[in-house]
Design a protein around this motif. Sequence first.
Motif, PDB file in Angstrom:
ATOM      1  N   PHE A  15       0.721  -1.089   0.015  1.00 39.49           N
ATOM      2  CA  PHE A  15      -0.222  -0.205   0.187  1.00 39.49           C
ATOM      3  C   PHE A  15       0.182   0.990   0.168  1.00 39.49           C
ATOM      4  CE2 PHE A  15      -2.558  -3.531   2.299  1.00 39.49           C
ATOM      5  CZ  PHE A  15      -3.480  -3.209   2.014  1.00 39.49           C
ATOM      6  N   LEU A  16       0.177   2.513  -0.550  1.00 43.80           N
ATOM      7  CA  LEU A  16       0.685   3.945  -0.382  1.00 43.80           C
ATOM      8  C   LEU A  16      -0.432   4.711   0.217  1.00 43.80           C
ATOM      9  CD1 LEU A  16       2.782   5.429  -1.885  1.00 43.80           C
ATOM     10  CD2 LEU A  16       1.766   5.954  -3.092  1.00 43.80           C
ATOM     11  N   THR A  17       0.226   5.052   1.079  1.00 47.24           N
ATOM     12  CA  THR A  17      -0.603   6.388   1.891  1.00 47.24           C
ATOM     13  C   THR A  17      -0.236   7.208   1.986  1.00 47.24           C
ATOM     14  OG1 THR A  17       0.038   5.847   4.567  1.00 47.24           O
ATOM     15  CG2 THR A  17      -1.679   4.061   3.909  1.00 47.24           C
ATOM     16  N   HIS A  18      -0.947   8.574   1.671  1.00 51.54           N
ATOM     17  CA  HIS A  18      -0.758  10.175   2.153  1.00 51.54           C
ATOM     18  C   HIS A  18       0.138  10.249   3.260  1.00 51.54           C
ATOM     19  CE1 HIS A  18      -1.025  13.992   1.365  1.00 51.54           C
ATOM     20  NE2 HIS A  18      -1.495  14.217   2.346  1.00 51.54           N
ATOM     21  N   SER A  19      -0.283  10.466   4.328  1.00 54.93           N
ATOM     22  CA  SER A  19       0.091  10.316   6.083  1.00 54.93           C
ATOM     23  C   SER A  19       1.398   9.843   6.047  1.00 54.93           C
ATOM     24  CB  SER A  19      -1.089  10.169   7.107  1.00 54.93           C
ATOM     25  OG  SER A  19      -2.067  11.251   6.274  1.00 54.93           O
ATOM     26  N   TYR A  20       1.319   8.010   5.738  1.00 58.26           N
ATOM     27  CA  TYR A  20       2.393   7.472   6.539  1.00 58.26           C
ATOM     28  C   TYR A  20       3.097   6.722   5.453  1.00 58.26           C
ATOM     29  CZ  TYR A  20      -0.738   8.183  10.358  1.00 58.26           C
ATOM     30  OH  TYR A  20      -1.857   8.134  11.690  1.00 58.26           O
ATOM     31  N   GLY A  21       2.955   6.897   3.846  1.00 57.12           N
ATOM     32  CA  GLY A  21       4.036   6.492   3.504  1.00 57.12           C
ATOM     33  C   GLY A  21       3.740   4.796   3.035  1.00 57.12           C
ATOM     34  N   LEU A  22       4.655   4.129   2.870  1.00 57.53           N
ATOM     35  CA  LEU A  22       4.644   2.782   1.793  1.00 57.53           C
ATOM     36  C   LEU A  22       4.330   1.981   3.259  1.00 57.53           C
ATOM     37  CD1 LEU A  22       8.173   2.181  -0.180  1.00 57.53           C
ATOM     38  CD2 LEU A  22       5.603   2.543  -0.915  1.00 57.53           C
ATOM     39  N   ALA A  23       3.221   1.118   2.862  1.00 57.52           N
ATOM     40  CA  ALA A  23       2.868  -0.095   3.758  1.00 57.52           C
ATOM     41  C   ALA A  23       2.792  -1.668   3.065  1.00 57.52           C
ATOM     42  CB  ALA A  23       1.688  -0.535   4.299  1.00 57.52           C
ATOM     43  N   ALA A  39       7.361   1.893   6.792  1.00 62.79           N
ATOM     44  CA  ALA A  39       8.471   3.051   7.162  1.00 62.79           C
ATOM     45  C   ALA A  39       7.581   3.951   6.542  1.00 62.79           C
ATOM     46  CB  ALA A  39       9.609   2.699   6.781  1.00 62.79           C
ATOM     47  N   GLU A  40       8.113   5.694   6.671  1.00 58.99           N
ATOM     48  CA  GLU A  40       7.724   6.747   6.274  1.00 58.99           C
ATOM     49  C   GLU A  40       8.739   7.232   5.170  1.00 58.99           C
ATOM     50  OE1 GLU A  40       7.411  10.548   8.803  1.00 58.99           O
ATOM     51  OE2 GLU A  40       6.879   9.040  10.480  1.00 58.99           O
ATOM     52  N   VAL A  41       8.226   5.993   4.446  1.00 61.39           N
ATOM     53  CA  VAL A  41       8.469   6.412   2.531  1.00 61.39           C
ATOM     54  C   VAL A  41       8.031   7.354   1.879  1.00 61.39           C
ATOM     55  CG1 VAL A  41       9.478   5.281   0.905  1.00 61.39           C
ATOM     56  CG2 VAL A  41      10.501   4.098   3.639  1.00 61.39           C
ATOM     57  N   THR A  42       7.801   8.417   1.994  1.00 64.81           N
ATOM     58  CA  THR A  42       6.674   9.076   1.018  1.00 64.81           C
ATOM     59  C   THR A  42       7.406   9.321  -0.563  1.00 64.81           C
ATOM     60  OG1 THR A  42       7.530  10.686   2.344  1.00 64.81           O
ATOM     61  CG2 THR A  42       5.559   9.593   3.493  1.00 64.81           C
ATOM     62  N   THR A  70      13.351  -1.097  -5.234  1.00 70.21           N
ATOM     63  CA  THR A  70      13.717  -1.302  -3.810  1.00 70.21           C
ATOM     64  C   THR A  70      13.025  -2.135  -3.289  1.00 70.21           C
ATOM     65  OG1 THR A  70      14.524   1.310  -3.917  1.00 70.21           O
ATOM     66  CG2 THR A  70      14.548  -0.286  -1.526  1.00 70.21           C
ATOM     67  N   ALA A  71      13.743  -3.230  -2.090  1.00 66.04           N
ATOM     68  CA  ALA A  71      12.535  -4.392  -1.453  1.00 66.04           C
ATOM     69  C   ALA A  71      12.315  -3.542  -0.534  1.00 66.04           C
ATOM     70  CB  ALA A  71      13.513  -5.793  -1.454  1.00 66.04           C
ATOM     71  N   TYR A  72      11.370  -3.405  -0.037  1.00 65.11           N
ATOM     72  CA  TYR A  72      10.297  -3.566   0.934  1.00 65.11           C
ATOM     73  C   TYR A  72       9.638  -4.219   1.410  1.00 65.11           C
ATOM     74  CZ  TYR A  72       7.962  -0.159   3.374  1.00 65.11           C
ATOM     75  OH  TYR A  72       7.422   0.881   4.306  1.00 65.11           O
ATOM     76  N   GLY A  73       9.342  -4.117   2.574  1.00 66.26           N
ATOM     77  CA  GLY A  73       9.267  -4.851   3.836  1.00 66.26           C
ATOM     78  C   GLY A  73       8.656  -6.299   4.008  1.00 66.26           C
ATOM     79  N   ALA A  74       8.278  -7.671   4.349  1.00 69.05           N
ATOM     80  CA  ALA A  74       8.167  -8.949   4.051  1.00 69.05           C
ATOM     81  C   ALA A  74       8.779  -9.847   3.187  1.00 69.05           C
ATOM     82  CB  ALA A  74       7.159  -9.325   5.414  1.00 69.05           C
TER      83      ALA A  74
END
Length: 125
Positions: A15-23, A39-42, A70-74
């Motif tokens: 996911f990409l969120t406006h407030s919190y970045g990537l999830a 993490a706050e990757v926005t 870039t690899a991200y998360g699990a």
Amino acid sequence: FRDSLVASSSHYSMFLTHSYGLANECRTCTDCSSTHYGAEVTYSSVWLRVSKVGNVFKAFYRPTTSSDWTAYGAVMSINSISSRGYYIGIAVTSHHPTQLASLQVSNIQLTRTCSSETITQLQCD
């Protein structure tokens, strides 16, 4: 990716969120808890990619100004998604019951690679 359309099904999501970045979120079994990696990757404009090889899922992101993923998360193994088929979708929410959300999507690409042992395209992972 989701095992089924039941709310508590196994899933692997980016996911990409406006407030919190990537999830990155995943649930490895039906009815168990989801795990959240954030993490706050926005970025205001970013490409998201989820890969599935066998039953192993990986998430990646790439700013539109870059050519590097870039690899991200699990990195997660989820057997139920691989064994019975799966659903792929795009979700959007405002996280507020009275506000609408919108999403602009472009360049969706689904790529499926099958082994030479696969009888039909629908039978490969």
